[in-house]
Design a protein around this motif. Structure first.
Motif, PDB file in Angstrom:
ATOM      1  N   ALA A 122      11.386  50.079  65.795  1.00  0.00           N
ATOM      2  CA  ALA A 122      10.637  50.727  64.725  1.00  0.00           C
ATOM      3  C   ALA A 122      11.532  50.911  63.505  1.00  0.00           C
ATOM      4  O   ALA A 122      12.689  51.278  63.631  1.00  0.00           O
ATOM      5  CB  ALA A 122      10.101  52.080  65.209  1.00  0.00           C
ATOM      6  N   PRO A 123      11.001  50.621  62.332  1.00  0.00           N
ATOM      7  CA  PRO A 123      11.826  50.750  61.128  1.00  0.00           C
ATOM      8  C   PRO A 123      12.199  52.209  60.868  1.00  0.00           C
ATOM      9  O   PRO A 123      11.401  53.112  61.063  1.00  0.00           O
ATOM     10  CB  PRO A 123      10.934  50.206  60.014  1.00  0.00           C
ATOM     11  CG  PRO A 123       9.548  50.313  60.533  1.00  0.00           C
ATOM     12  CD  PRO A 123       9.642  50.206  62.031  1.00  0.00           C
ATOM     13  N   VAL A 124      13.422  52.420  60.444  1.00  0.00           N
ATOM     14  CA  VAL A 124      13.877  53.748  60.075  1.00  0.00           C
ATOM     15  C   VAL A 124      13.402  54.013  58.648  1.00  0.00           C
ATOM     16  O   VAL A 124      13.501  53.147  57.783  1.00  0.00           O
ATOM     17  CB  VAL A 124      15.416  53.832  60.161  1.00  0.00           C
ATOM     18  CG1 VAL A 124      15.909  55.186  59.710  1.00  0.00           C
ATOM     19  CG2 VAL A 124      15.890  53.512  61.561  1.00  0.00           C
ATOM     20  N   SER A 164      19.740  52.799  55.966  1.00  0.00           N
ATOM     21  CA  SER A 164      20.985  52.304  56.560  1.00  0.00           C
ATOM     22  C   SER A 164      22.185  53.162  56.185  1.00  0.00           C
ATOM     23  O   SER A 164      23.229  53.080  56.827  1.00  0.00           O
ATOM     24  CB  SER A 164      21.229  50.853  56.137  1.00  0.00           C
ATOM     25  OG  SER A 164      21.462  50.776  54.747  1.00  0.00           O
ATOM     26  N   ALA A 165      22.047  54.016  55.181  1.00  0.00           N
ATOM     27  CA  ALA A 165      23.158  54.861  54.738  1.00  0.00           C
ATOM     28  C   ALA A 165      23.109  56.273  55.301  1.00  0.00           C
ATOM     29  O   ALA A 165      24.040  57.050  55.104  1.00  0.00           O
ATOM     30  CB  ALA A 165      23.163  54.932  53.218  1.00  0.00           C
ATOM     31  N   LEU A 166      22.054  56.611  56.011  1.00  0.00           N
ATOM     32  CA  LEU A 166      21.878  57.998  56.447  1.00  0.00           C
ATOM     33  C   LEU A 166      22.927  58.475  57.444  1.00  0.00           C
ATOM     34  O   LEU A 166      23.148  59.678  57.565  1.00  0.00           O
ATOM     35  CB  LEU A 166      20.472  58.203  57.017  1.00  0.00           C
ATOM     36  CG  LEU A 166      19.362  58.081  55.982  1.00  0.00           C
ATOM     37  CD1 LEU A 166      18.004  58.172  56.641  1.00  0.00           C
ATOM     38  CD2 LEU A 166      19.524  59.141  54.902  1.00  0.00           C
ATOM     39  N   ASP A 199      23.839  53.483  47.592  1.00  0.00           N
ATOM     40  CA  ASP A 199      22.960  53.730  48.741  1.00  0.00           C
ATOM     41  C   ASP A 199      21.621  54.337  48.337  1.00  0.00           C
ATOM     42  O   ASP A 199      20.756  54.548  49.176  1.00  0.00           O
ATOM     43  CB  ASP A 199      23.640  54.696  49.727  1.00  0.00           C
ATOM     44  CG  ASP A 199      24.970  54.177  50.230  1.00  0.00           C
ATOM     45  OD1 ASP A 199      25.032  52.996  50.617  1.00  0.00           O
ATOM     46  OD2 ASP A 199      25.945  54.951  50.227  1.00  0.00           O
ATOM     47  N   VAL A 200      21.465  54.640  47.062  1.00  0.00           N
ATOM     48  CA  VAL A 200      20.276  55.337  46.571  1.00  0.00           C
ATOM     49  C   VAL A 200      19.300  54.317  45.992  1.00  0.00           C
ATOM     50  O   VAL A 200      19.678  53.473  45.186  1.00  0.00           O
ATOM     51  CB  VAL A 200      20.685  56.380  45.505  1.00  0.00           C
ATOM     52  CG1 VAL A 200      19.476  57.026  44.876  1.00  0.00           C
ATOM     53  CG2 VAL A 200      21.599  57.435  46.125  1.00  0.00           C
TER      54      VAL A 200
END
Length: 168
Positions: free
Chosen positions: A14-16, A42-44, A53-54
Protein backbone atom coordinates in the motif's frame (compact mmCIF):
# COMPACT_ATOMS: atom_id res chain seq x y z
CA UNK A 1 -1.96 -19.15 5.83
CA UNK A 2 -2.06 -18.06 2.18
CA UNK A 3 -4.82 -15.56 2.95
CA UNK A 4 -2.77 -14.14 5.85
CA UNK A 5 0.35 -13.79 3.66
CA UNK A 6 -1.69 -12.11 0.93
CA UNK A 7 -3.08 -9.61 3.41
CA UNK A 8 0.38 -8.81 4.79
CA UNK A 9 1.81 -8.36 1.30
CA UNK A 10 -1.09 -6.14 0.28
CA UNK A 11 -0.56 -3.93 3.31
CA UNK A 12 3.17 -3.72 2.64
CA UNK A 13 2.49 -2.72 -0.97
CA UNK A 14 0.00 0.00 0.00
CA UNK A 15 1.34 3.43 -0.88
CA UNK A 16 2.52 5.55 2.03
CA UNK A 17 0.72 8.87 2.19
CA UNK A 18 2.54 12.18 2.22
CA UNK A 19 2.36 14.03 5.52
CA UNK A 20 0.79 17.45 5.85
CA UNK A 21 2.00 19.80 8.56
CA UNK A 22 0.45 23.11 9.55
CA UNK A 23 2.34 25.66 11.57
CA UNK A 24 2.05 29.05 13.18
CA UNK A 25 4.73 31.46 14.34
CA UNK A 26 4.16 34.21 16.88
CA UNK A 27 6.53 37.11 16.44
CA UNK A 28 6.87 40.33 18.38
CA UNK A 29 4.53 43.34 18.09
CA UNK A 30 1.50 41.41 16.82
CA UNK A 31 3.27 39.70 13.91
CA UNK A 32 2.23 36.12 13.15
CA UNK A 33 2.64 33.65 10.31
CA UNK A 34 0.67 30.58 9.30
CA UNK A 35 1.87 27.92 6.93
CA UNK A 36 1.40 24.48 5.46
CA UNK A 37 3.85 21.97 4.06
CA UNK A 38 3.58 18.53 2.56
CA UNK A 39 6.49 16.15 3.04
CA UNK A 40 7.30 13.37 0.60
CA UNK A 41 6.46 10.04 2.28
CA UNK A 42 9.94 8.66 1.55
CA UNK A 43 11.41 11.35 3.83
CA UNK A 44 9.20 10.78 6.86
CA UNK A 45 11.67 8.41 8.52
CA UNK A 46 14.64 10.71 8.00
CA UNK A 47 16.05 12.43 11.08
CA UNK A 48 15.90 15.78 9.28
CA UNK A 49 13.64 16.81 6.41
CA UNK A 50 15.05 19.51 4.11
CA UNK A 51 13.57 21.65 1.36
CA UNK A 52 14.28 18.89 -1.17
CA UNK A 53 11.88 16.57 0.70
CA UNK A 54 8.98 19.04 0.63
CA UNK A 55 6.45 18.82 -2.20
CA UNK A 56 4.23 21.76 -1.16
CA UNK A 57 4.98 24.74 1.04
CA UNK A 58 3.17 28.02 1.64
CA UNK A 59 3.25 30.78 4.24
CA UNK A 60 1.19 33.89 5.00
CA UNK A 61 2.29 36.72 7.28
CA UNK A 62 0.05 38.94 9.38
CA UNK A 63 0.22 41.89 11.75
CA UNK A 64 -2.62 42.11 14.26
CA UNK A 65 -4.59 39.69 12.03
CA UNK A 66 -4.21 41.78 8.85
CA UNK A 67 -2.60 39.93 5.95
CA UNK A 68 0.80 41.39 5.00
CA UNK A 69 1.86 38.93 2.33
CA UNK A 70 2.15 35.35 1.13
CA UNK A 71 4.78 33.10 -0.38
CA UNK A 72 4.52 29.67 -1.98
CA UNK A 73 7.46 27.47 -2.99
CA UNK A 74 5.73 26.93 -6.34
CA UNK A 75 6.61 30.52 -7.33
CA UNK A 76 10.24 30.44 -6.23
CA UNK A 77 12.85 31.43 -8.75
CA UNK A 78 16.46 30.34 -9.23
CA UNK A 79 17.77 32.96 -6.76
CA UNK A 80 15.03 32.62 -4.13
CA UNK A 81 16.26 31.90 -0.60
CA UNK A 82 14.84 28.46 0.22
CA UNK A 83 16.29 26.57 3.18
CA UNK A 84 14.32 24.27 5.47
CA UNK A 85 15.31 21.93 8.30
CA UNK A 86 12.49 20.04 10.02
CA UNK A 87 12.62 17.18 12.53
CA UNK A 88 9.59 14.95 11.79
CA UNK A 89 10.18 12.93 14.98
CA UNK A 90 9.75 16.02 17.16
CA UNK A 91 7.41 17.91 14.78
CA UNK A 92 9.75 20.87 15.05
CA UNK A 93 11.54 23.27 12.74
CA UNK A 94 15.18 23.27 13.72
CA UNK A 95 16.79 26.41 15.06
CA UNK A 96 20.35 27.32 14.09
CA UNK A 97 21.58 25.89 17.41
CA UNK A 98 19.74 22.58 16.70
CA UNK A 99 21.11 22.35 13.17
CA UNK A 100 24.58 23.77 13.80
CA UNK A 101 23.99 26.36 11.07
CA UNK A 102 23.83 30.14 10.83
CA UNK A 103 20.42 30.03 9.11
CA UNK A 104 18.11 27.04 9.54
CA UNK A 105 14.98 28.41 7.84
CA UNK A 106 15.02 30.78 4.85
CA UNK A 107 11.60 30.90 3.28
CA UNK A 108 11.95 33.57 0.59
CA UNK A 109 14.15 35.55 3.01
CA UNK A 110 17.90 35.23 3.41
CA UNK A 111 19.87 35.69 6.66
CA UNK A 112 19.47 39.47 6.37
CA UNK A 113 15.72 39.15 5.58
CA UNK A 114 16.04 41.64 2.73
CA UNK A 115 15.66 39.59 -0.46
CA UNK A 116 11.96 38.69 -0.53
CA UNK A 117 11.19 40.84 -3.56
CA UNK A 118 9.10 43.96 -3.94
CA UNK A 119 6.32 43.17 -3.62
CA UNK A 120 7.19 40.13 -1.59
CA UNK A 121 7.03 38.32 1.73
CA UNK A 122 9.40 35.93 3.48
CA UNK A 123 10.50 34.46 6.81
CA UNK A 124 14.00 33.90 8.18
CA UNK A 125 15.24 31.94 11.18
CA UNK A 126 18.89 32.76 11.68
CA UNK A 127 21.39 32.93 14.50
CA UNK A 128 20.38 36.54 15.28
CA UNK A 129 16.56 36.29 15.17
CA UNK A 130 13.42 34.89 13.62
CA UNK A 131 11.76 37.61 11.56
CA UNK A 132 9.94 38.77 8.44
CA UNK A 133 10.97 40.30 5.16
CA UNK A 134 8.30 42.46 3.54
CA UNK A 135 8.74 44.11 0.13
CA UNK A 136 12.52 43.67 0.27
CA UNK A 137 12.86 45.17 3.75
CA UNK A 138 13.79 43.47 7.04
CA UNK A 139 11.00 43.94 9.59
CA UNK A 140 13.21 44.04 12.68
CA UNK A 141 10.20 44.77 14.91
CA UNK A 142 8.76 41.32 14.06
CA UNK A 143 11.78 39.53 15.51
CA UNK A 144 11.97 36.82 18.13
CA UNK A 145 15.04 35.11 19.62
CA UNK A 146 16.39 32.37 17.33
CA UNK A 147 15.70 29.56 19.82
CA UNK A 148 11.97 30.36 20.07
CA UNK A 149 9.93 27.27 19.08
CA UNK A 150 6.72 27.59 17.12
CA UNK A 151 3.54 25.57 16.80
CA UNK A 152 3.43 22.62 14.39
CA UNK A 153 0.08 20.82 14.07
CA UNK A 154 -1.48 18.00 12.03
CA UNK A 155 -4.54 20.25 11.51
CA UNK A 156 -4.84 23.84 10.19
CA UNK A 157 -4.16 26.85 12.39
CA UNK A 158 -5.43 30.43 12.21
CA UNK A 159 -3.42 33.70 12.30
CA UNK A 160 -3.80 33.82 16.10
CA UNK A 161 -2.09 30.38 16.27
CA UNK A 162 -5.25 28.58 17.32
CA UNK A 163 -5.55 25.00 16.08
CA UNK A 164 -8.73 24.12 14.22
CA UNK A 165 -10.34 21.09 15.82
CA UNK A 166 -11.14 18.30 13.35
CA UNK A 167 -14.85 17.90 12.73
CA UNK A 168 -16.29 14.41 12.36
Amino acid sequence: MIKWCSTVLALMAAPVQAADYYFCWEGANGYTMTGQMTVNPSALNKPVVTEGDVTEFRIAGYQEGTLLGKWDMAIRGPTTSWVLYFDPGRNAFLTPADAGLGVSQAWNANGDANDCGNPGFGFNLGNYAQDFCLNGVWLEESGMPPETPFLVSPTPVDPQCRVYAPVS
